[in-house]
Motif scaffolding. Structure first.
Motif, PDB file in Angstrom:
ATOM      1  N   LEU B 741       0.837  -1.206   0.000  1.00 44.33           N
ATOM      2  CA  LEU B 741       0.000   0.000   0.000  1.00 44.33           C
ATOM      3  C   LEU B 741       0.870   1.254   0.000  1.00 44.33           C
ATOM      4  CD1 LEU B 741      -2.877   0.908  -0.018  1.00 44.33           C
ATOM      5  CD2 LEU B 741      -2.853   0.971   2.457  1.00 44.33           C
ATOM      6  N   ALA B 744       3.284   1.012  -3.527  1.00 46.57           N
ATOM      7  CA  ALA B 744       2.686   0.783  -4.836  1.00 46.57           C
ATOM      8  C   ALA B 744       1.219   1.213  -4.879  1.00 46.57           C
ATOM      9  CB  ALA B 744       2.789  -0.687  -5.210  1.00 46.57           C
ATOM     10  N   TYR B 745       0.719   1.768  -3.797  1.00 45.46           N
ATOM     11  CA  TYR B 745      -0.649   2.301  -3.772  1.00 45.46           C
ATOM     12  C   TYR B 745      -1.674   1.267  -4.185  1.00 45.46           C
ATOM     13  CZ  TYR B 745       2.051   6.562  -3.637  1.00 45.46           C
ATOM     14  OH  TYR B 745       2.954   7.511  -3.290  1.00 45.46           O
ATOM     15  N   GLY B 746      -1.532   0.044  -3.755  1.00 47.24           N
ATOM     16  CA  GLY B 746      -2.536  -0.960  -4.063  1.00 47.24           C
ATOM     17  C   GLY B 746      -2.626  -1.897  -2.875  1.00 47.24           C
TER      18      GLY B 746
END
Lengths: 181, 808
Positions: B741, B744-746
């Motif tokens: 998170l 990689a913002y996921g």
């Protein structure tokens, strides 16, 4: 493949095509946060297209794709490559990701838009292109669609070689492939 | 400022290439006028850069890091050498583009591609000469080879074009790879690919790696510059259209080897082998090529071999440089560019106007083409070294240098270079004279007049400019003194004496006397040959043609592959599986016999399932095993296929148990797609074949041995899983899960690994998928084996792989 004779299968195939594709897109876009992603979505779409080709016939299904699937795959590869190149214009290494968070969109909710998504779309297109093309070519030749086979040959077969598939209009001295038909 | 000018000069042709490739189709033959501005722009920018260049300096400009991990920096080097070659490449480029615009007519298809390739080549050349990083230089260097491949093979419907392109490509790329190995060794010793860092380090010239690096890089140069034993590709490259021959294969690309020798001179000139290697190879080539030029009959072959000879002279010239540094090397190069570029364009015009390519078919053209005859006379005189041409100066100074080498500082066979140079120059005079005389003088054969059409003035303009320059600088060489002083490179060039470049050195000068003697003997040789042989031979004897040997070797490769294939292949995959599996068992079995202690690692690994999840997993695994047995028991292909699918779907369930939804979904979809594909494929097979497969009962012995092998593999793989599978010592999974998170913002770690952390892997895998897809298409559309071949069985002439040569 000729379109099937069964009207039930035909209708169901068309409806299922949309449902499966919707599911594929859902998988594609949510892939970053939940199970899913470009590869799975690509396989799902390919399966949907193949299903449609069983229902409506190969030619109709190919028309829906509008271009040679390999072309789609190539564009996908280009998109994936370019989404990695983009950061280089900002002095960052190749394939650095950019993300933009869109808050509280209607229906979708929080959502990240950025190069991972375009990269995934590229992967999706490659998978769809390769799988559908290979299956189409096999299906064309097994279902005696000589015209379609010849179109595919004109793109992918060297002129000096003879295609593997039997074509009664062109040759006669070979052993028949489907003796029991 | 300086960097941007050079960068634009390099990249403008690349942009031009893309534009022409996209738009060229619509412009048809008008594309030539859209191509011309790009070399003009590059030339103008490099001229400006040269004017602003301060004498004797080297400017390294770091534009950016390309691949920092490999030490590949985009480093531009602006010094006398790079500017000189930049001027040659872009200046001759302008002339050639103009010449091509007049030369290529409607007989040639795809003008757009032609100019696009030429622009690509020009950009690659400029990139090579201005590179300050050896890896960067290598990239551009190979790009010139690729552009050259396309240009030589431009008339791709001709077999000789294809063969020539392939030969040039294989030779230059292979030697280029050896050069890459040399570059790697340089970085191994100095720790950098950047020339400024390499040159600033003290290096022991007898270091073995350093010597190896020199040899490898020199091979790269020899390959590109067509030196012995690689010289054979250049005459074959003459299948290209004439503008290409004039540009790539006389004036620029083949000079890269010379450029490279000059570029590495400051690095390697202290190496003991420097003089022996360069001098031996250079002078050997010089003599061989001069002889070949004299005995060839094709117009372009004569010029090709004379080019090889001139390049050989230049390379040996650097080899014999005195310790203080070289002088006048740029003059020799410039001289060759002037006369050879001009002569190539001339023979192009002659062939174009008469349709003849053999010098024996020609003659007496002076009346029909007086201007061209004058141009040729000047350039051929320059090649021979007649006074008042630029070639005279070049030969004069070269003789003086060879004489100095013999008397003053020569350590390696002092007299040999002078003797060989004189010998080669005599041959050069003879073939220069022949080239001019047999085209323009004497009687005109009847056949020449039949197809003759006069050349336009435009097509003669480029060679005319070069011929005028040859005479002008031949008469007023002192104008160039300042130019060469400005372009001096520290570490390479010795300081020039003021006003030392002038035409007349007096009669009592040994160089002049030798030069005059060479002219006289050369002319005599020509007349003797002309009188007593009448040039009645078939060209270069077959026995000493290396290109034939090369083609022979290349043709052996697929034959060898076919031989191996035929001796080991079987037609069914089932024939391979027992062999592979038995080998696997043998390797592990031998290891266990040799080292029985490893079996101890198995102790205590097996635990009975305790948790509910573990029990379910065990049940699933059992079901998988049972379904796999079903494949063996079922007798029809379709039934077997369904059992295979059951195995697949049960594995999916297994993934779900281990909380891997991505894997499970992928597995389901892949199972579905595979099932469809295999069913479609099975439909290809005639029922008869299916029946044959089923009824062919395996023999009992074979069955037993196969079962033993299968069980053995199962036991080994199972034990290995038990030993290694349970506790990885340092799992990398948690790191990804923790950072997914944040970095990689996921939230889906599987996906962020795919598209972010290890995106390059994914990209390349997708690329592999694409390649595999195309490969499948190629295989599906391959040639079918004829019934006769089928009957021949596994060892018959294959329907697989490369077609063997047709039986006669």
């Amino acid at each position: 493949m000729q379109s099937t004779d069964s009207p039930i299968f035909k209708s169901v195939a068309v409806v299922m095509f949309f449902i499966v594709n919707l599911f594929a897109l859902y998988l594609l876009f949510r892939g970053h946060n939940m199970p899913g992603g470009g590869f799975i979505a690509g396989v799902a779409t390919s399966v949907a297209v193949i299903l449609l080709s069983f229902g409506m016939g190969l030619e109709a299904a190919q028309k829906i794709l509008r271009s040679d699937p390999i072309r789609i795959a190539t564009w996908g590869f280009l998109i994936a490559t370019l989404s990695g190149v983009l950061p280089m214009f900002f002095g960052l290494p190749y394939l650095t990701t950019f993300n933009y968070k869109a808050y509280e969109l209607p229906v979708i909710g929080d959502f990240y838009i950025g190069t991972p998504l375009s990269f995934d779309i590229g992967v999706y297109m490659v998978v769809v292109g390769v799988i559908t093309k290979v299956i189409f070519v096999i299906a064309e030749s097994t279902s005696q669609e000589h015209r379609l086979v010849r179109i595919a040959e004109s793109g992918y077969c060297a002129r000096s070689e003879e295609p593997i598939e039997e074509d009664p209009l062109r040759k006669s001295e070979e052993v028949p492939i489907h003796p029991d038909k | 400022m300086a960097a941007s000018g050079i960068l634009i000069a390099i990249f403008a042709p690349l942009v031009g290439m893309v534009l022409l490739a996209l738009l060229g189709e619509r412009l048809k033959t008008n594309v030539r006028w859209f191509a011309l501005p790009f070399p003009l722009l590059s030339f103008a920018l490099i001229v400006l850069e040269t004017i602003g260049h301060s004498a004797g300096t080297q400017n390294f400009i770091h534009v950016g890091s390309w691949i920092p991990g490999l030490g590949l920096d985009f480093l531009i080097l602006i010094d006398g050498l790079s500017l000189f070659f930049g001027l040659v490449v872009s200046g001759v480029g302008v002339l050639i583009f103009f010449y091509a615009s007049q030369y290529l007519d409607d007989h040639y298809a795809h003008h757009d591609r032609f100019y696009a390739y030429l622009l690509l080549f020009m950009a690659a050349m400029l990139g090579t000469v201005f590179s300050g990083n050896l890896l960067l230089m290598f990239v551009w260097w190979e790009l010139t080879g690729i552009a050259s491949f396309f240009l030589i093979g431009f008339l791709h419907n001709k077999a000789e074009s294809r063969a020539g392109a392939r030969m040039a490509f294989m030779v230059t790329i292979t030697t280029g790879l050896l050069m890459l190995a040399g570059i790697m060794l340089v970085s191994e010793v100095t720790g950098s690919f950047n020339l400024n860092e390499i040159l600033s380090q003290p290096i022991d010239p007898s270091h073995s790696l350093w010597v190896a690096a020199f040899l490898l890089i020199a091979i790269g140069g020899f390959g590109k510059s067509a030196q012995f034993p690689f010289y054979f590709w250049l005459p074959n490259a003459m299948a290209a259209p004439t503008p290409v021959s004039a540009y790539l294969h006389s004036a620029t690309m083949v000079k890269l080897g010379v450029f490279l020798t000059a570029r590495i001179y400051p690095m390697f000139s202290e190496v003991d082998l420097w003089t022996p290697v360069l001098t031996t190879i250079g002078l050997t080539t010089f003599i061989i090529a001069s002889v070949f030029a004299l005995i060839s009959h094709k117009l372009k072959a004569i010029l090709a071999y004379s080019t090889v000879a001139a390049l050989a002279f230049l390379i040996s010239f650097y080899g014999m440089a005195p310790a203080a540094g070289v002088q006048w090397d740029l003059m020799h190069i410039q001289n060759h560019v002037f006369y050879k570029g001009c002569l190539f364009m001339v023979v192009g015009i002659v062939t174009h106007c008469t349709g003849m390519t053999d010098i024996r078919q020609l003659g007496g053209l002076r009346k029909r083409m007086p201007l061209l005859a004058t141009i040729t006379a000047i350039s051929a005189a320059s090649m021979a070294g007649v006074i008042v041409t630029f070639g005279f100066l070049s030969k004069d100074y070269a003789l003086a240098e060879k004489f100095d080498y013999m008397t003053e500082y020569g350590s390696f066979m002092p007299a040999m270079p002078l003797v060989l140079f004189i010998l080669g120059s005599i041959l050069k005079v003879a073939f220069s004279l022949r080239l001019f005389w047999h085209i323009f003088m004497g009687e005109e054969p009847e056949a020449v007049g039949k197809h003759f059409h006069a050349p336009s003035f435009g097509v003669q303009l480029s060679p005319l400019i070069l011929a005028v320059a040859t005479v002008f600088f031949g008469l007023f060489p002192s104008l160039l003194q300042g130019f060469y002083e400005k372009l001096a490179v520290p570490g390479l060039h010795a300081e020039l004496k003021p006003n030392s470049l002038y035409l007349w050195h007096g009669f009592d000068n040994i160089a002049f006397q030798l030069s005059a003697a060479i002219l006289a003997i050369g002319a005599l040789l020509y007349f003797v040959l002309d009188r007593f042989t009448g040039w009645r031979w078939e060209g270069i004897p077959k026995a000493i043609r290396l290109d034939d040997a090369f083609e022979w070797g290349v043709a052996r490769i697929p034959k060898f592959g076919n031989l191996v294939n035929q001796s080991v292949r079987a037609d069914t995959a089932t024939a391979y599986i027992p062999i592979i599996s038995a080998t696997f068992i043998a390797v592990f079995g031998a290891y266990i016999v040799y080292n029985p202690a490893v079996l101890g690692a198995l102790a205590g690994k097996w635990q009975m399932p305790f948790h509910e999840a573990e029990v379910i997993a065990l049940l699933t695994a059992t079901l998988i095993a049972v379904a796999a047995q079903g494949i063996l028991i079922a007798s029809r292909w379709t039934t077997q296929l369904i059992f295979t699918s059951i195995v697949g779907f049960l594995i999916t369930f297994y993934f779900v148990l281990f909380r891997a939804p991505d894997l499970a979904m992928t597995q389901i979809l892949i199972e579905a797609a595979t099932l469809i594909m295999v069913l479609l494929l099975l439909a290809r097979f005639p029922r008869r074949a299916q029946a044959g497969e089923v009824t062919g009962k395996a023999q009992a012995l074979l069955k037993t041995s196969n079962s033993v092998i299968a069980i053995g593999v199962g036991v080994i793989v199972g034990s290995l899983t038990l030993i290694f599978g349970l506790a990885p010592s340092a799992p990398i999974g948690p790191w990804y899960i923790e950072n997914t998170l944040e970095k990689a913002y996921g939230t889906n770690a599987v996906n962020t690994i795919l598209v972010d952390f290890r995106a390059l892997d994914t990209l390349l895998e997708v690329g592999v998928l694409l390649i595999a897809g195309l490969g499948i298409l190629a295989l599906l559309m391959r040639r079918k084996r004829t019934p006769a071949e089928m009957r021949e069985g596994a060892h018959g002439q294959g329907g697989l792989g490369i077609d063997p040569e047709p039986k006669r």
